[in-house]
Structure formats: structure tokens, C-alpha cells
Design a protein around this motif. Structure first.
Motif, PDB file in Angstrom:
ATOM      1  N   LYS A   1      -7.647   4.669  -4.371  1.00  0.00           N
ATOM      2  CA  LYS A   1      -7.133   4.744  -2.999  1.00  0.00           C
ATOM      3  C   LYS A   1      -6.354   3.468  -2.703  1.00  0.00           C
ATOM      4  O   LYS A   1      -6.621   2.428  -3.308  1.00  0.00           O
ATOM      5  CB  LYS A   1      -8.285   4.829  -1.993  1.00  0.00           C
ATOM      6  CG  LYS A   1      -9.053   6.103  -2.000  1.00  0.00           C
ATOM      7  CD  LYS A   1     -10.075   6.036  -0.881  1.00  0.00           C
ATOM      8  CE  LYS A   1     -11.005   7.215  -0.881  1.00  0.00           C
ATOM      9  NZ  LYS A   1     -12.019   7.094   0.169  1.00  0.00           N
ATOM     10  N   PRO A   2      -5.442   3.530  -1.746  1.00  0.00           N
ATOM     11  CA  PRO A   2      -4.790   2.283  -1.323  1.00  0.00           C
ATOM     12  C   PRO A   2      -5.852   1.354  -0.732  1.00  0.00           C
ATOM     13  O   PRO A   2      -6.857   1.810  -0.182  1.00  0.00           O
ATOM     14  CB  PRO A   2      -3.802   2.716  -0.236  1.00  0.00           C
ATOM     15  CG  PRO A   2      -3.743   4.199  -0.275  1.00  0.00           C
ATOM     16  CD  PRO A   2      -4.946   4.689  -1.007  1.00  0.00           C
ATOM     17  N   VAL A   3      -5.640   0.075  -0.850  1.00  0.00           N
ATOM     18  CA  VAL A   3      -6.576  -0.909  -0.297  1.00  0.00           C
ATOM     19  C   VAL A   3      -6.709  -0.716   1.209  1.00  0.00           C
ATOM     20  O   VAL A   3      -7.792  -0.790   1.767  1.00  0.00           O
ATOM     21  CB  VAL A   3      -6.122  -2.346  -0.635  1.00  0.00           C
ATOM     22  CG1 VAL A   3      -7.023  -3.374   0.017  1.00  0.00           C
ATOM     23  CG2 VAL A   3      -6.081  -2.550  -2.148  1.00  0.00           C
ATOM     24  N   GLU A   4      -5.567  -0.482   1.878  1.00  0.00           N
ATOM     25  CA  GLU A   4      -5.568  -0.231   3.321  1.00  0.00           C
ATOM     26  C   GLU A   4      -4.806   1.058   3.588  1.00  0.00           C
ATOM     27  O   GLU A   4      -3.804   1.349   2.930  1.00  0.00           O
ATOM     28  CB  GLU A   4      -4.929  -1.393   4.082  1.00  0.00           C
ATOM     29  CG  GLU A   4      -5.729  -2.692   3.981  1.00  0.00           C
ATOM     30  CD  GLU A   4      -5.117  -3.798   4.805  1.00  0.00           C
ATOM     31  OE1 GLU A   4      -5.244  -3.736   6.049  1.00  0.00           O
ATOM     32  OE2 GLU A   4      -4.513  -4.711   4.211  1.00  0.00           O
ATOM     33  N   ASP A   5      -5.248   1.787   4.572  1.00  0.00           N
ATOM     34  CA  ASP A   5      -4.626   3.066   4.923  1.00  0.00           C
ATOM     35  C   ASP A   5      -3.281   2.807   5.616  1.00  0.00           C
ATOM     36  O   ASP A   5      -3.236   2.191   6.689  1.00  0.00           O
ATOM     37  CB  ASP A   5      -5.562   3.851   5.840  1.00  0.00           C
ATOM     38  CG  ASP A   5      -5.031   5.229   6.199  1.00  0.00           C
ATOM     39  OD1 ASP A   5      -3.915   5.583   5.755  1.00  0.00           O
ATOM     40  OD2 ASP A   5      -5.739   5.953   6.919  1.00  0.00           O
ATOM     41  N   PRO A   6      -2.177   3.260   5.009  1.00  0.00           N
ATOM     42  CA  PRO A   6      -0.861   3.036   5.614  1.00  0.00           C
ATOM     43  C   PRO A   6      -0.740   3.583   7.033  1.00  0.00           C
ATOM     44  O   PRO A   6      -0.049   2.988   7.862  1.00  0.00           O
ATOM     45  CB  PRO A   6       0.098   3.741   4.661  1.00  0.00           C
ATOM     46  CG  PRO A   6      -0.602   3.733   3.350  1.00  0.00           C
ATOM     47  CD  PRO A   6      -2.062   3.886   3.694  1.00  0.00           C
ATOM     48  N   SER A   7      -1.403   4.699   7.349  1.00  0.00           N
ATOM     49  CA  SER A   7      -1.283   5.240   8.705  1.00  0.00           C
ATOM     50  C   SER A   7      -1.925   4.285   9.722  1.00  0.00           C
ATOM     51  O   SER A   7      -1.408   4.123  10.833  1.00  0.00           O
ATOM     52  CB  SER A   7      -1.882   6.642   8.802  1.00  0.00           C
ATOM     53  OG  SER A   7      -3.249   6.630   8.464  1.00  0.00           O
ATOM     54  N   ASP A   8      -3.014   3.621   9.338  1.00  0.00           N
ATOM     55  CA  ASP A   8      -3.622   2.616  10.228  1.00  0.00           C
ATOM     56  C   ASP A   8      -2.698   1.410  10.378  1.00  0.00           C
ATOM     57  O   ASP A   8      -2.554   0.854  11.473  1.00  0.00           O
ATOM     58  CB  ASP A   8      -4.976   2.153   9.684  1.00  0.00           C
ATOM     59  CG  ASP A   8      -6.043   3.225   9.763  1.00  0.00           C
ATOM     60  OD1 ASP A   8      -5.868   4.201  10.528  1.00  0.00           O
ATOM     61  OD2 ASP A   8      -7.070   3.086   9.040  1.00  0.00           O
TER      62      ASP A   8
ATOM     63  N   ASN B   1       0.804  -1.213   0.000  1.00  0.00           N
ATOM     64  CA  ASN B   1       0.000   0.000   0.000  1.00  0.00           C
ATOM     65  C   ASN B   1       0.841   1.269   0.000  1.00  0.00           C
ATOM     66  O   ASN B   1       0.340   2.359   0.267  1.00  0.00           O
ATOM     67  CB  ASN B   1      -0.959  -0.008   1.202  1.00  0.00           C
ATOM     68  CG  ASN B   1      -2.047  -1.040   1.031  1.00  0.00           C
ATOM     69  OD1 ASN B   1      -3.004  -0.827   0.307  1.00  0.00           O
ATOM     70  ND2 ASN B   1      -1.885  -2.186   1.677  1.00  0.00           N
ATOM     71  N   ALA B   2       2.114   1.142  -0.302  1.00  0.00           N
ATOM     72  CA  ALA B   2       3.016   2.295  -0.300  1.00  0.00           C
ATOM     73  C   ALA B   2       2.697   3.263  -1.433  1.00  0.00           C
ATOM     74  O   ALA B   2       2.916   4.468  -1.303  1.00  0.00           O
ATOM     75  CB  ALA B   2       4.468   1.834  -0.391  1.00  0.00           C
ATOM     76  N   THR B   3       2.194   2.744  -2.517  1.00  0.00           N
ATOM     77  CA  THR B   3       1.814   3.583  -3.658  1.00  0.00           C
ATOM     78  C   THR B   3       0.442   3.143  -4.153  1.00  0.00           C
ATOM     79  O   THR B   3      -0.001   2.027  -3.861  1.00  0.00           O
ATOM     80  CB  THR B   3       2.830   3.459  -4.812  1.00  0.00           C
ATOM     81  OG1 THR B   3       2.882   2.098  -5.237  1.00  0.00           O
ATOM     82  CG2 THR B   3       4.210   3.934  -4.398  1.00  0.00           C
ATOM     83  N   TYR B   4      -0.200   4.022  -4.877  1.00  0.00           N
ATOM     84  CA  TYR B   4      -1.487   3.688  -5.489  1.00  0.00           C
ATOM     85  C   TYR B   4      -1.656   4.503  -6.754  1.00  0.00           C
ATOM     86  O   TYR B   4      -0.983   5.517  -6.957  1.00  0.00           O
ATOM     87  CB  TYR B   4      -2.643   3.908  -4.509  1.00  0.00           C
ATOM     88  CG  TYR B   4      -2.843   5.336  -4.078  1.00  0.00           C
ATOM     89  CD1 TYR B   4      -3.754   6.156  -4.729  1.00  0.00           C
ATOM     90  CD2 TYR B   4      -2.109   5.877  -3.021  1.00  0.00           C
ATOM     91  CE1 TYR B   4      -3.930   7.479  -4.334  1.00  0.00           C
ATOM     92  CE2 TYR B   4      -2.281   7.179  -2.622  1.00  0.00           C
ATOM     93  CZ  TYR B   4      -3.193   7.986  -3.285  1.00  0.00           C
ATOM     94  OH  TYR B   4      -3.363   9.287  -2.906  1.00  0.00           O
ATOM     95  N   GLN B   5      -2.533   4.025  -7.575  1.00  0.00           N
ATOM     96  CA  GLN B   5      -2.763   4.672  -8.857  1.00  0.00           C
ATOM     97  C   GLN B   5      -3.605   5.931  -8.671  1.00  0.00           C
ATOM     98  O   GLN B   5      -4.556   5.936  -7.876  1.00  0.00           O
ATOM     99  CB  GLN B   5      -3.478   3.702  -9.802  1.00  0.00           C
ATOM    100  CG  GLN B   5      -3.572   4.185 -11.214  1.00  0.00           C
ATOM    101  CD  GLN B   5      -4.143   3.100 -12.135  1.00  0.00           C
ATOM    102  OE1 GLN B   5      -4.389   1.989 -11.713  1.00  0.00           O
ATOM    103  NE2 GLN B   5      -4.336   3.462 -13.393  1.00  0.00           N
ATOM    104  N   GLU B   6      -3.231   6.955  -9.370  1.00  0.00           N
ATOM    105  CA  GLU B   6      -3.973   8.212  -9.321  1.00  0.00           C
ATOM    106  C   GLU B   6      -5.456   7.932  -9.620  1.00  0.00           C
ATOM    107  O   GLU B   6      -5.797   7.168 -10.512  1.00  0.00           O
ATOM    108  CB  GLU B   6      -3.410   9.192 -10.358  1.00  0.00           C
ATOM    109  CG  GLU B   6      -4.071  10.545 -10.345  1.00  0.00           C
ATOM    110  CD  GLU B   6      -3.492  11.481 -11.402  1.00  0.00           C
ATOM    111  OE1 GLU B   6      -3.791  12.678 -11.314  1.00  0.00           O
ATOM    112  OE2 GLU B   6      -2.754  11.023 -12.278  1.00  0.00           O
TER     113      GLU B   6
END
Length: 150
Positions: free
Chosen positions: A35-42, A27-32
Motif C-alpha cells: 500500500k502507499p505509505v499515505e493515502d493520496p486522497s487524504d 505516494n503516486a505509485t506503489y508496488q503491487e
């Protein structure tokens, strides 16, 4: 909680740390526009929490291993002895495997490759070490199931 249960929990937490690490990478990158599948901050919060649990558990396991006597030795010393013997056996097994390779010669002029060790004697040593490891591991496991975690 018994020491053996704590060791199982430690293994599960280590697996969870690895899973979280992979999820963070995924989930470090995602397509413009998405959204990332999972929130990296969580995921980072969960990673920090899991690391804290793991650190606390490892400290308790280490304290237990450093205080429990098994015969004339501390449990931690027996664990180190077992683990280093396992490393020695792995190295000797690799040596035996390499020394046992058959080198086919198609003519007498080709160089003959010979083992640099006595494979049979080295295998006997490995077998003895493996038996010692099994016995030591049985003692450690029995102690783990009979010891309360500090």
C-alpha cells in the motif's frame, strides 16, 4: 493577529503545501501487493484545506498592505519597492561577479578579456541599493509588528 505574525504563518503554510506536494508525488505509485505509505486522497483533502487557509491569509495580508499608509506610501508599495530592489541587486551582483573574472593569458597573442563595466562604480551602486533595502526593510518590519491584520 499582527501582520508580521500572519506573514510567518503564510510562510509555514507555503512550506506545508510544498511538503504535501512531495508526499503526493512519493505516494503516486506503489508496488503491487503493498500500500502507499499515505493515502493520496487524504493528502489531497489536506492540500485543499491548506490551500484554502493560505488563500484566505494571503487575501487578508494583501488587503492590509493595500490599506496601511506609511508616510506618503502604502505598505504594499514599499514591499514592492524593496522586493524589486532586491532583484536589481542580485542582477548587479551577478554582473560584478562576471566582470571581475580574471582571464589569464599565457602569451601576448591570446585575446585579452576586459570588463564591460566599471566594477568599482557598479559596486558602489550596489552598496547604496543594499543600504536602501536594509532601511526600507526595517521600516516594513516595524510596520508589520505594529499593524493588525485586516
Amino acid at each position: 493577529m499582527k501582520l508580521a505574525e500572519a506573514l510567518r504563518e503564510r510562510k509555514q503554510l507555503q512550506i506545508k503545501m510544498g511538503t504535501l506536494r512531495q508526499k503526493l508525488v512519493d505516494n503516486a505509485t506503489y508496488q503491487e501487493g503493498s500500500k502507499p505509505v499515505e493515502d493520496p486522497s487524504d493528502l489531497i483533502k489536506e492540500l485543499e484545506s491548506t490551500r484554502g487557509e493560505l488563500a484566505t491569509l494571503i487575501k487578508r495580508i494583501n488587503a492590509t498592505n493595500a490599506s496601511v499608509k506609511v508616510g506618503d506610501f502604502l505598505l504594499g508599495e514599499l514591499v514592492v519597492d524593496r522586493d524589486t530592489r532586491i532583484l536589481e541587486v542580485a542582477s548587479l551582483n551577478k554582473l560584478i561577479s562576471e566582470a571581475s573574472q580574471v582571464s589569464n593569458r599565457y602569451s601576448r597573442s591570446e585575446i585579452l578579456i576586459l570588463p564591460s563595466i566599471d566594477v568599482k562604480e557598479t559596486q558602489k551602486k550596489v552598496d547604496k541599493l543594499a543600504k536602501d533595502i536594509r532601511e526600507l526593510d526595517n521600516l516594513i518590519q516595524a510596520t508589520n509588528w505594529n499593524t493588525e491584520l485586516l
